[in-house]
Design an enzyme around this catalytic site. Sequence first.
Site, PDB file in Angstrom:
ATOM      1  N   TYR A 125      38.981 -42.726  56.651  1.00  0.00           N
ATOM      2  CA  TYR A 125      38.904 -42.261  55.276  1.00  0.00           C
ATOM      3  C   TYR A 125      40.262 -41.827  54.731  1.00  0.00           C
ATOM      4  O   TYR A 125      40.350 -41.434  53.563  1.00  0.00           O
ATOM      5  CB  TYR A 125      37.912 -41.095  55.174  1.00  0.00           C
ATOM      6  CG  TYR A 125      36.472 -41.534  55.188  1.00  0.00           C
ATOM      7  CD1 TYR A 125      36.017 -42.442  56.139  1.00  0.00           C
ATOM      8  CD2 TYR A 125      35.566 -41.053  54.269  1.00  0.00           C
ATOM      9  CE1 TYR A 125      34.706 -42.844  56.163  1.00  0.00           C
ATOM     10  CE2 TYR A 125      34.238 -41.451  54.290  1.00  0.00           C
ATOM     11  CZ  TYR A 125      33.816 -42.347  55.241  1.00  0.00           C
ATOM     12  OH  TYR A 125      32.506 -42.745  55.262  1.00  0.00           O
ATOM     13  N   LYS A 172      34.039 -41.585  70.486  1.00  0.00           N
ATOM     14  CA  LYS A 172      33.961 -42.891  71.143  1.00  0.00           C
ATOM     15  C   LYS A 172      35.223 -43.074  71.981  1.00  0.00           C
ATOM     16  O   LYS A 172      35.867 -44.110  71.982  1.00  0.00           O
ATOM     17  CB  LYS A 172      33.819 -43.999  70.085  1.00  0.00           C
ATOM     18  CG  LYS A 172      33.481 -45.379  70.641  1.00  0.00           C
ATOM     19  CD  LYS A 172      32.088 -45.472  71.222  1.00  0.00           C
ATOM     20  CE  LYS A 172      31.801 -46.903  71.697  1.00  0.00           C
ATOM     21  NZ  LYS A 172      30.482 -47.011  72.380  1.00  0.00           N
ATOM     22  N   ASP A 205      27.289 -43.453  70.006  1.00  0.00           N
ATOM     23  CA  ASP A 205      26.105 -44.312  70.017  1.00  0.00           C
ATOM     24  C   ASP A 205      24.957 -43.643  70.776  1.00  0.00           C
ATOM     25  O   ASP A 205      23.791 -43.707  70.359  1.00  0.00           O
ATOM     26  CB  ASP A 205      26.416 -45.704  70.571  1.00  0.00           C
ATOM     27  CG  ASP A 205      27.340 -45.701  71.772  1.00  0.00           C
ATOM     28  OD1 ASP A 205      28.000 -44.683  72.017  1.00  0.00           O
ATOM     29  OD2 ASP A 205      27.421 -46.733  72.462  1.00  0.00           O
ATOM     30  N   ASP A 229      30.141 -39.018  58.639  1.00  0.00           N
ATOM     31  CA  ASP A 229      29.507 -39.531  57.420  1.00  0.00           C
ATOM     32  C   ASP A 229      28.198 -40.230  57.762  1.00  0.00           C
ATOM     33  O   ASP A 229      27.174 -40.028  57.106  1.00  0.00           O
ATOM     34  CB  ASP A 229      30.465 -40.503  56.727  1.00  0.00           C
ATOM     35  CG  ASP A 229      30.009 -40.867  55.324  1.00  0.00           C
ATOM     36  OD1 ASP A 229      29.045 -40.252  54.826  1.00  0.00           O
ATOM     37  OD2 ASP A 229      30.610 -41.769  54.725  1.00  0.00           O
ATOM     38  N   ASP A 233      23.976 -38.466  57.552  1.00  0.00           N
ATOM     39  CA  ASP A 233      22.904 -39.112  56.786  1.00  0.00           C
ATOM     40  C   ASP A 233      21.699 -39.400  57.674  1.00  0.00           C
ATOM     41  O   ASP A 233      20.549 -39.284  57.240  1.00  0.00           O
ATOM     42  CB  ASP A 233      23.403 -40.414  56.149  1.00  0.00           C
ATOM     43  CG  ASP A 233      24.026 -40.178  54.777  1.00  0.00           C
ATOM     44  OD1 ASP A 233      24.384 -39.020  54.488  1.00  0.00           O
ATOM     45  OD2 ASP A 233      24.155 -41.152  54.008  1.00  0.00           O
TER      46      ASP A 233
END
Length: 338
Positions: A125, A172, A205, A229, A233
Amino acid sequence: MAKHVVTMIPGEGTGPEICEAVRMVIDASGVDIKWEYEDIGLDCLEKHGTLLPDKTIQSIAKNKVALKGPTTTPIGTGHKSANVTLRKVFDLYANVRPVRLIPALKRPWDKLDIINFRENTEDSYAAIEHMVSDEVAQCLKVITWPGSYRIADFALKWARDNGRKKVYCVHKANIMKMTDGLFLEAFRAAAKKYPDIETGDIIVDNCSMQLVRNPGQFDCLVLPNLYGDILTDLCAGLMGGLGFAPGANVGDNCAIFEAVHGSAPKYAGQKKVNPSAVLISGVMMLRWLNEKEAADRIEKAMYRVLDEGKRVTYDVGGTAKTDEYAQAIIDKMHAGLK
């Protein structure tokens, strides 16, 4: 003179009608607030020639707290997101998004009470992109030690101050060994200051799968910008949708509270959209201002209105308009005060 002065940014689409309903409820709670209304987003581009007018910036800088409605984020080419610009201007590095069970929404979970702390200024971002060739686009993933350490320290301190017991870092680093590895390393360094908090880490994950299987196992999560982000959600879906998902963007000098859903322009002017996400964000803001009694009063009244299911918006099975739902919450508050 008002006890608090707050910048109100109604936003776009359904934002103005949502924010007006929320203002009604907050004012009815008894808290003493003077609201300063300012513009932001695509709607003010024609009026001011910019997504983020200087007047808005000056108001937030002066008041140090703002309540913001949804804005429209351009997709693809064109202007950058007003939200991202706002976060950069004020260095709002901590995005705080709580998710918890709301009984009236009838979710299948026995327990859901997670605070997500998303790093808000770096990662993909940072928007450092370029075309390598006509057929290849490249985006740089930027992770720094100072940026990673401060979000970790913010989350750990918040957890300690609010009676939370466990903070996990999402990453990750098994694949992105330098960038996510640095984020994880900074988290572990910050965690040494908080020996009373249980800390650990989880690959993103696996975290996604575990959230869906058993969200009750998580307490607080610290995430880089992109994973944050996406997973916040996902967490909003666990609690019942973006219509109830609050958020705050916090820096060292100010805090901006806002819902995370979009502006829903197709519903603008219809007064049908659920204002709960902005209202719960407003409750977060009141607690930030140390107006805890008013915050509790609003929250309890909202839960009662939702439990009754009579004066609620269409998304939760009712027919009430945005302002009618707000008035139902006000009525509950007044009934409780008698």
